[in-house]
Scaffold this active site. Structure first.
Site, mmCIF file in Angstrom:
data_model
loop_
_atom_site.group_PDB
_atom_site.id
_atom_site.type_symbol
_atom_site.label_atom_id
_atom_site.label_comp_id
_atom_site.label_asym_id
_atom_site.label_seq_id
_atom_site.Cartn_x
_atom_site.Cartn_y
_atom_site.Cartn_z
ATOM 1 N N ASP A 1 6.783 9.807 -7.418
ATOM 2 C CA ASP A 1 7.567 8.907 -6.636
ATOM 3 C C ASP A 1 6.934 7.812 -6.123
ATOM 4 O OD1 ASP A 1 9.302 11.305 -6.796
ATOM 5 O OD2 ASP A 1 9.457 11.473 -4.814
ATOM 6 N N HIS A 32 3.001 11.654 -6.356
ATOM 7 C CA HIS A 32 3.313 10.281 -6.254
ATOM 8 C C HIS A 32 2.200 9.436 -6.905
ATOM 9 C CE1 HIS A 32 4.975 12.332 -2.730
ATOM 10 N NE2 HIS A 32 5.840 11.153 -2.652
HETATM 11 ZN ZN LIG Z 1 8.893 8.351 -1.539
#
Ligand SMILES: [Zn+2]
Length: 253
Positions: free
Chosen positions: A50, A201
């Site tokens: 992400d 991430h």
């Molecule tokens: Zn996020």
């Protein structure tokens, strides 16, 4: 789905606010988009990333591709960096390598705090960027912070998208050390799950350079196939696919 998409595109081309499709019979009558929290195919793992696009995209892709694996990237339009320019090249590179691109919405806002029109604006702007850069219209959206309500699910339904959450959080965005993230993966793998849908991430350097190469090897050693989210669910990654657009003055944040 083509008709819906065309209608959205036409409306948004005219005016951003118009990107919110009308719902004359009322929100209560609008169905809720599906929410996926786990994969469905046995022996698959979907590693998802992400908050990009960001500078570590190439390194994550290279680690995946070298291992015959694919990843899924939930990108923002304007979070760590703007999705256009250098990041547009990164996004196109990922797409061309066969990774899945999906929406993490425009500016990483908590969608549960927004109105119907604001939700659609957050959704549309990043979809437009992905359309311009790749020609593909994403079938999946991950709400920032994993936060959603019925209004968010209704908006996603209208846009032909499903929500994607996760069943393993590496906690890299919560301040976990590399050792802590590795332990989360090790403990999960020890339970021999049928599949894993993992949140990571791409904006975190240690995730890109220490966790990703390590976890790919761990998972493949246990016989898991590292596939896209769409593949681990047996569904399409995109609602439509076409040629990318030519960069012009509208390619900015
Ligand atoms: Zn996020």
């Amino acid at each position: 789905m083509k008709f819906t998409f065309a209608a959205i595109f036409a409306a948004a081309a005219a005016c951003l606010v118009s990107a919110a499709p009308s719902h004359p019979i009322g929100q209560r009558a609008t169905p809720l988009a599906k929410v996926y929290s786990s994969c469905t195919k046995n022996n698959t793992v979907a590693l998802t990333f992400d908050d990009g696009p960001y500078v570590y995209m190439y390194d994550i892709s290279k680690a995946l591709v070298a291992a015959g694996a694919k990843g899924t990237f939930f990108v923002n339009g304007n979070n760590y960096e703007c999705i256009y320019n250098d990041n547009g090249k990164r996004v196109k590179y990922l797409y061309d390598k066969g990774h899945q691109l999906a929406s993490h919405t425009w500016a990483h806002k908590d969608l549960t705090t927004l109105t119907w029109d604001q939700i659609h604006d957050e959704m549309w702007r990043v979809e437009e960027a992905l359309l311009k850069i790749t020609g593909a219209y994403p079938a999946f959206m991950r709400p920032p912070y994993g936060n959603y309500n019925d209004l968010v699910r209704q908006a996603s339904y209208v846009r032909g998208q499903s929500l994607a959450i996760w069943d393993l959080d590496s906690e890299d965005s919560l301040g976990a050390t590399v050792a802590q993230s590795k332990k989360i993966y090790t403990d999960a793998i020890a339970k021999k799950p049928k599949n894993i849908l993992a949140l990571n991430h791409e904006t975190i350097e240690t995730t890109a350079h220490q966790i990703v190469p390590w976890v790919i090897a761990q998972l493949q050693n246990k016989g898991y196939k590292l596939v896209t989210l769409a593949e681990c669910l047996g569904v399409d990654a995109y609602q439509s696919v076409a040629s990318p657009a030519t960069p012009d003055s509208t390619w900015h944040c």
